[in-house]
Every structure is written in C-alpha cells, then in structure tokens.
Motif scaffolding. Sequence first.
Motif, mmCIF file in Angstrom:
data_model
loop_
_atom_site.group_PDB
_atom_site.id
_atom_site.type_symbol
_atom_site.label_atom_id
_atom_site.label_comp_id
_atom_site.label_asym_id
_atom_site.label_seq_id
_atom_site.Cartn_x
_atom_site.Cartn_y
_atom_site.Cartn_z
ATOM 1 N N ALA A 23 0.647 -1.152 -0.086
ATOM 2 C CA ALA A 23 0.048 0.135 -0.011
ATOM 3 C C ALA A 23 0.907 1.057 -0.118
ATOM 4 C CB ALA A 23 -0.893 -0.099 1.218
ATOM 5 N N CYS A 76 -1.595 4.103 -1.746
ATOM 6 C CA CYS A 76 -3.181 3.947 -1.405
ATOM 7 C C CYS A 76 -3.226 3.032 -0.128
ATOM 8 C CB CYS A 76 -3.563 3.206 -2.360
ATOM 9 S SG CYS A 76 -3.017 1.585 -2.829
ATOM 10 N N ARG A 77 -4.549 2.885 0.187
ATOM 11 C CA ARG A 77 -4.859 2.080 1.391
ATOM 12 C C ARG A 77 -4.835 0.560 0.958
ATOM 13 N NH1 ARG A 77 -10.500 3.219 2.778
ATOM 14 N NH2 ARG A 77 -10.862 2.796 0.680
ATOM 15 N N ILE A 78 -4.617 -0.170 2.077
ATOM 16 C CA ILE A 78 -4.667 -1.652 1.694
ATOM 17 C C ILE A 78 -6.097 -2.105 1.095
ATOM 18 C CG2 ILE A 78 -4.684 -4.109 3.057
ATOM 19 C CD1 ILE A 78 -2.747 -2.999 4.871
#
Length: 63
Positions: free
Chosen positions: A49, A54-56
């Motif tokens: 990530a 970005c987010r998981i």
Amino acid sequence: MQNSLTTLRKERGMTQADLGTLAGVSRQTIVSIEKGHFDPSLPLAFRLAEIFECRIEDIFTPD
C-alpha cells in the motif's frame, strides 16, 4: 482474497521483479499474490500500500 496488484503494477510500468525488489520479497511471491495463491502478511500488505500510495483496502478485497 481478491487483489488489484497486477493492475496497479502495470499502470506504473513495473515488472513483478521490480515490485518484489521494492517490497523486499521475491518475484515468485508477487506472482503468487497476484494469482491469489498466497495472501500477504499484514506487514507486506502495508508495504505494498505504501509503494502504491493507497490504502490496503484499495488493493485487497475479501472474496
């Protein structure tokens, strides 16, 4: 678990080996994750990530 790792990687022009090097794992590990044969550890998921900024949850989703 489904993932968008292949798409994210290709959008950035990275090979599986490139991503493996950045993440500190082998190319085979990246192949296994992309194919859904292996779910990454939490630290590896966080690292991926971070690499893709970005987010998981943007990479991995439950089946």
